[in-house]
Motif scaffolding. Structure first.
Motif, short mmCIF file in Angstrom:
data_model
loop_
_atom_site.label_atom_id
_atom_site.label_comp_id
_atom_site.label_asym_id
_atom_site.label_seq_id
_atom_site.Cartn_x
_atom_site.Cartn_y
_atom_site.Cartn_z
N THR A 194 46.24 -1.03 69.62
CA THR A 194 47.13 -0.98 70.78
C THR A 194 46.37 -0.62 72.05
O THR A 194 46.55 -1.24 73.11
CB THR A 194 48.24 0.06 70.55
OG1 THR A 194 49.04 -0.35 69.44
CG2 THR A 194 49.14 0.20 71.77
N TRP A 213 49.84 1.40 76.08
CA TRP A 213 49.22 2.45 75.28
C TRP A 213 49.71 3.80 75.80
O TRP A 213 49.40 4.18 76.93
CB TRP A 213 47.71 2.33 75.39
CG TRP A 213 46.91 3.46 74.81
CD1 TRP A 213 47.23 4.23 73.74
CD2 TRP A 213 45.65 3.93 75.29
NE1 TRP A 213 46.25 5.16 73.50
CE2 TRP A 213 45.26 5.00 74.43
CE3 TRP A 213 44.80 3.54 76.32
CZ2 TRP A 213 44.07 5.69 74.61
CZ3 TRP A 213 43.61 4.23 76.50
CH2 TRP A 213 43.24 5.29 75.65
N TRP A 218 45.07 4.37 66.84
CA TRP A 218 45.80 3.51 67.78
C TRP A 218 44.87 2.55 68.51
O TRP A 218 45.19 2.02 69.56
CB TRP A 218 46.60 4.33 68.77
CG TRP A 218 45.84 5.33 69.62
CD1 TRP A 218 44.49 5.47 69.78
CD2 TRP A 218 46.45 6.35 70.42
NE1 TRP A 218 44.19 6.50 70.63
CE2 TRP A 218 45.40 7.06 71.04
CE3 TRP A 218 47.77 6.72 70.68
CZ2 TRP A 218 45.64 8.14 71.90
CZ3 TRP A 218 47.98 7.78 71.53
CH2 TRP A 218 46.94 8.48 72.13
#
Length: 274
Positions: free
Chosen positions: A232, A137, A229
Protein backbone atom coordinates in the motif's frame (compact mmCIF):
# COMPACT_ATOMS: atom_id res chain seq x y z
CA UNK A 1 35.71 8.35 16.17
CA UNK A 2 35.55 11.30 18.55
CA UNK A 3 33.78 11.13 21.90
CA UNK A 4 30.13 12.09 21.94
CA UNK A 5 29.17 15.55 23.08
CA UNK A 6 25.69 16.19 24.45
CA UNK A 7 24.47 19.77 24.16
CA UNK A 8 21.36 21.92 24.41
CA UNK A 9 20.04 24.58 22.06
CA UNK A 10 17.44 27.13 23.13
CA UNK A 11 14.81 27.21 20.38
CA UNK A 12 12.27 29.40 22.19
CA UNK A 13 12.28 31.29 25.50
CA UNK A 14 12.71 28.63 28.16
CA UNK A 15 12.62 25.76 25.65
CA UNK A 16 15.76 23.76 24.86
CA UNK A 17 16.28 20.76 22.62
CA UNK A 18 18.95 18.19 23.42
CA UNK A 19 21.29 16.80 20.78
CA UNK A 20 24.48 14.79 20.54
CA UNK A 21 27.34 14.83 18.06
CA UNK A 22 29.50 11.80 17.34
CA UNK A 23 32.42 11.48 14.94
CA UNK A 24 33.59 13.76 12.16
CA UNK A 25 32.93 14.10 8.44
CA UNK A 26 29.89 14.92 6.36
CA UNK A 27 26.78 15.49 8.53
CA UNK A 28 24.22 12.74 9.06
CA UNK A 29 21.26 13.78 11.21
CA UNK A 30 18.77 11.38 12.86
CA UNK A 31 15.36 12.34 14.30
CA UNK A 32 13.37 9.80 16.39
CA UNK A 33 9.64 9.30 16.26
CA UNK A 34 6.77 10.02 18.65
CA UNK A 35 7.98 10.16 22.30
CA UNK A 36 11.29 8.43 21.49
CA UNK A 37 14.84 9.61 22.10
CA UNK A 38 18.35 9.72 20.70
CA UNK A 39 18.95 6.26 22.21
CA UNK A 40 16.85 4.52 19.57
CA UNK A 41 19.58 5.13 16.97
CA UNK A 42 22.31 3.42 18.99
CA UNK A 43 23.25 1.04 16.16
CA UNK A 44 23.39 3.83 13.58
CA UNK A 45 25.55 6.04 15.80
CA UNK A 46 28.01 3.21 16.47
CA UNK A 47 28.28 2.42 12.75
CA UNK A 48 28.22 5.80 11.02
CA UNK A 49 30.26 7.84 13.52
CA UNK A 50 33.32 6.06 12.12
CA UNK A 51 32.96 8.04 8.91
CA UNK A 52 30.44 10.86 9.49
CA UNK A 53 29.55 13.68 11.83
CA UNK A 54 26.49 11.99 13.29
CA UNK A 55 23.94 14.19 15.04
CA UNK A 56 20.99 12.76 16.96
CA UNK A 57 18.32 14.98 18.46
CA UNK A 58 15.51 14.74 21.00
CA UNK A 59 12.56 16.72 19.59
CA UNK A 60 10.73 19.18 21.81
CA UNK A 61 9.00 17.45 24.77
CA UNK A 62 10.91 14.21 24.15
CA UNK A 63 13.94 12.65 25.82
CA UNK A 64 16.17 15.22 27.49
CA UNK A 65 14.62 18.18 25.69
CA UNK A 66 12.36 20.62 27.55
CA UNK A 67 8.85 19.50 28.36
CA UNK A 68 6.60 22.36 27.33
CA UNK A 69 2.91 22.98 26.76
CA UNK A 70 3.72 25.06 23.68
CA UNK A 71 4.73 23.92 20.22
CA UNK A 72 3.89 20.23 20.45
CA UNK A 73 3.21 20.00 16.73
CA UNK A 74 5.26 18.94 13.76
CA UNK A 75 5.50 22.33 12.13
CA UNK A 76 7.12 23.67 15.31
CA UNK A 77 9.30 20.57 15.56
CA UNK A 78 10.46 21.38 12.03
CA UNK A 79 11.21 24.97 13.00
CA UNK A 80 13.24 23.70 15.97
CA UNK A 81 15.20 21.44 13.65
CA UNK A 82 15.85 24.38 11.31
CA UNK A 83 17.30 26.34 14.25
CA UNK A 84 19.58 23.40 15.06
CA UNK A 85 20.78 23.27 11.44
CA UNK A 86 21.49 27.00 11.53
CA UNK A 87 23.26 26.85 14.89
CA UNK A 88 25.52 23.99 13.79
CA UNK A 89 25.97 25.53 10.31
CA UNK A 90 25.07 22.24 8.66
CA UNK A 91 25.48 21.95 4.89
CA UNK A 92 25.11 19.00 2.52
CA UNK A 93 23.49 17.00 5.30
CA UNK A 94 21.69 13.69 4.97
CA UNK A 95 18.60 13.92 7.18
CA UNK A 96 16.92 10.75 8.48
CA UNK A 97 13.57 10.70 10.27
CA UNK A 98 11.94 7.64 11.82
CA UNK A 99 8.17 7.35 12.08
CA UNK A 100 6.77 10.76 13.08
CA UNK A 101 10.36 11.99 12.95
CA UNK A 102 9.68 11.98 9.22
CA UNK A 103 7.07 14.66 9.92
CA UNK A 104 9.76 16.66 11.77
CA UNK A 105 11.85 16.39 8.59
CA UNK A 106 9.00 17.61 6.40
CA UNK A 107 8.29 20.38 8.91
CA UNK A 108 11.93 21.36 8.52
CA UNK A 109 11.45 21.59 4.74
CA UNK A 110 8.38 23.76 5.36
CA UNK A 111 10.48 26.29 7.27
CA UNK A 112 13.97 26.02 5.78
CA UNK A 113 13.61 24.51 2.32
CA UNK A 114 16.17 22.05 0.99
CA UNK A 115 19.33 24.10 0.41
CA UNK A 116 21.19 22.55 3.39
CA UNK A 117 20.24 18.99 2.42
CA UNK A 118 22.08 16.46 0.29
CA UNK A 119 19.54 13.67 0.74
CA UNK A 120 16.67 12.55 2.96
CA UNK A 121 15.53 9.18 4.30
CA UNK A 122 12.04 8.76 5.74
CA UNK A 123 11.43 5.65 7.79
CA UNK A 124 7.91 4.24 7.62
CA UNK A 125 5.55 7.22 7.97
CA UNK A 126 3.08 8.68 5.50
CA UNK A 127 3.21 12.45 4.93
CA UNK A 128 -0.58 12.38 5.39
CA UNK A 129 -1.39 9.90 8.19
CA UNK A 130 -5.19 10.22 7.84
CA UNK A 131 -7.27 10.31 4.66
CA UNK A 132 -10.80 9.62 3.44
CA UNK A 133 -9.39 7.84 0.38
CA UNK A 134 -9.07 4.08 0.62
CA UNK A 135 -6.11 4.22 -1.79
CA UNK A 136 -3.97 6.35 0.52
CA UNK A 137 -1.29 5.13 2.90
CA UNK A 138 -2.61 5.97 6.36
CA UNK A 139 -1.94 4.99 9.97
CA UNK A 140 -5.30 3.26 10.16
CA UNK A 141 -9.08 3.85 10.10
CA UNK A 142 -10.22 7.03 11.85
CA UNK A 143 -12.41 5.18 14.35
CA UNK A 144 -9.55 2.85 15.28
CA UNK A 145 -7.10 5.69 15.84
CA UNK A 146 -9.62 7.73 17.78
CA UNK A 147 -10.36 4.69 19.92
CA UNK A 148 -6.65 4.19 20.64
CA UNK A 149 -6.31 7.83 21.65
CA UNK A 150 -9.31 7.64 23.98
CA UNK A 151 -8.32 4.29 25.48
CA UNK A 152 -4.60 4.77 25.96
CA UNK A 153 -3.37 8.33 25.85
CA UNK A 154 -5.17 9.76 28.85
CA UNK A 155 -3.02 8.30 31.64
CA UNK A 156 0.54 7.13 32.31
CA UNK A 157 -0.67 3.51 32.52
CA UNK A 158 -2.48 3.87 29.22
CA UNK A 159 0.64 5.21 27.56
CA UNK A 160 2.67 2.28 28.92
CA UNK A 161 0.08 -0.20 27.66
CA UNK A 162 0.00 1.46 24.24
CA UNK A 163 3.78 1.33 23.81
CA UNK A 164 3.99 -2.28 25.02
CA UNK A 165 1.37 -3.32 22.48
CA UNK A 166 2.90 -1.29 19.65
CA UNK A 167 6.43 -2.47 20.38
CA UNK A 168 5.49 -6.13 20.28
CA UNK A 169 2.91 -6.08 17.50
CA UNK A 170 4.20 -3.43 15.06
CA UNK A 171 7.76 -2.32 15.79
CA UNK A 172 9.58 -5.66 15.64
CA UNK A 173 9.04 -9.08 14.11
CA UNK A 174 10.55 -11.20 16.87
CA UNK A 175 9.88 -11.62 20.56
CA UNK A 176 11.34 -8.84 22.68
CA UNK A 177 13.17 -9.73 25.85
CA UNK A 178 11.82 -8.15 29.06
CA UNK A 179 14.88 -5.87 29.14
CA UNK A 180 14.35 -4.76 25.53
CA UNK A 181 10.67 -4.05 26.12
CA UNK A 182 11.50 -2.08 29.27
CA UNK A 183 14.08 -0.01 27.34
CA UNK A 184 11.54 0.86 24.66
CA UNK A 185 8.86 1.78 27.21
CA UNK A 186 11.27 3.91 29.27
CA UNK A 187 12.15 5.94 26.18
CA UNK A 188 8.51 6.71 25.48
CA UNK A 189 7.76 7.65 29.06
CA UNK A 190 10.25 10.53 28.99
CA UNK A 191 7.28 12.35 27.39
CA UNK A 192 4.40 12.78 29.91
CA UNK A 193 1.12 11.30 28.73
CA UNK A 194 -0.62 14.67 28.37
CA UNK A 195 2.12 15.88 25.99
CA UNK A 196 2.29 12.51 24.21
CA UNK A 197 -1.44 12.82 23.58
CA UNK A 198 -1.09 16.27 22.01
CA UNK A 199 1.81 15.26 19.79
CA UNK A 200 -0.01 12.11 18.67
CA UNK A 201 -3.11 14.09 17.73
CA UNK A 202 -1.11 16.60 15.69
CA UNK A 203 0.68 13.77 13.88
CA UNK A 204 -2.60 12.20 12.83
CA UNK A 205 -3.92 15.47 11.37
CA UNK A 206 -0.72 16.53 9.55
CA UNK A 207 -0.57 16.80 5.79
CA UNK A 208 2.96 17.42 4.54
CA UNK A 209 2.26 16.22 0.99
CA UNK A 210 3.35 19.54 -0.54
CA UNK A 211 6.60 19.46 1.43
CA UNK A 212 7.38 15.90 0.34
CA UNK A 213 6.74 16.91 -3.26
CA UNK A 214 9.13 19.86 -2.89
CA UNK A 215 11.71 17.69 -1.16
CA UNK A 216 11.67 14.87 -3.72
CA UNK A 217 12.03 17.32 -6.59
CA UNK A 218 15.03 18.99 -4.97
CA UNK A 219 17.15 16.19 -3.43
CA UNK A 220 17.28 12.39 -3.57
CA UNK A 221 14.69 10.96 -1.19
CA UNK A 222 14.34 7.38 0.05
CA UNK A 223 11.53 5.87 2.12
CA UNK A 224 12.25 2.65 4.03
CA UNK A 225 8.99 0.83 4.71
CA UNK A 226 7.84 -1.92 7.06
CA UNK A 227 6.75 -5.10 5.34
CA UNK A 228 3.25 -5.15 6.84
CA UNK A 229 2.00 -2.29 4.65
CA UNK A 230 4.74 -2.02 2.04
CA UNK A 231 2.44 -2.78 -0.90
CA UNK A 232 0.00 0.00 0.00
CA UNK A 233 2.74 2.46 0.97
CA UNK A 234 4.82 1.84 -2.14
CA UNK A 235 1.80 2.24 -4.43
CA UNK A 236 0.83 5.48 -2.66
CA UNK A 237 4.33 6.94 -2.93
CA UNK A 238 4.78 5.86 -6.54
CA UNK A 239 1.44 7.35 -7.53
CA UNK A 240 1.82 10.65 -5.71
CA UNK A 241 5.59 11.14 -5.35
CA UNK A 242 7.19 9.26 -8.25
CA UNK A 243 10.67 10.61 -7.52
CA UNK A 244 10.75 8.99 -4.08
CA UNK A 245 12.64 5.69 -3.99
CA UNK A 246 11.47 2.89 -1.69
CA UNK A 247 12.92 -0.10 0.15
CA UNK A 248 11.02 -2.52 2.36
CA UNK A 249 11.98 -4.97 5.09
CA UNK A 250 11.22 -5.74 8.72
CA UNK A 251 8.77 -4.00 11.01
CA UNK A 252 8.33 -0.37 11.99
CA UNK A 253 11.64 -0.38 13.91
CA UNK A 254 13.59 -2.24 11.24
CA UNK A 255 16.61 0.07 11.62
CA UNK A 256 17.05 -1.32 15.16
CA UNK A 257 15.98 -4.94 14.72
CA UNK A 258 17.74 -5.34 11.37
CA UNK A 259 20.46 -2.75 11.95
CA UNK A 260 23.06 -4.32 9.69
CA UNK A 261 20.70 -4.39 6.70
CA UNK A 262 19.42 -0.88 7.39
CA UNK A 263 22.92 0.51 7.76
CA UNK A 264 23.91 -1.09 4.46
CA UNK A 265 20.83 0.42 2.79
CA UNK A 266 21.66 3.87 4.17
CA UNK A 267 25.33 3.49 3.20
CA UNK A 268 24.35 2.65 -0.37
CA UNK A 269 22.01 5.66 -0.50
CA UNK A 270 24.76 7.99 0.76
CA UNK A 271 27.30 6.58 -1.69
CA UNK A 272 24.89 7.15 -4.58
CA UNK A 273 24.69 10.82 -3.60
CA UNK A 274 28.38 11.18 -4.51
Amino acid sequence: MTASVGSYLEVAPGVEIYYEEHGTGSPLVFVPGWTFTTEVFEHQVAHFARSHRVIVVDPRSQGRSSKTLQGNDYSTHGADLAKLFASLELRDAVLVGWSTGTLDVLGYVQHAGTSALKGVVGIDMSPKPLSVSSDDWVEGPLDELAGAWRAFLRSPQGQRDFIIYYANEVMVQRALSPAEQDWIVRQSLTTPHYLASAIFADAMFCDFSAELQTLAQAVPTLYVLAEHWAETATAFLTRNFPLVKTESFGGHMMFWEHAERFNATLTNFIEELG
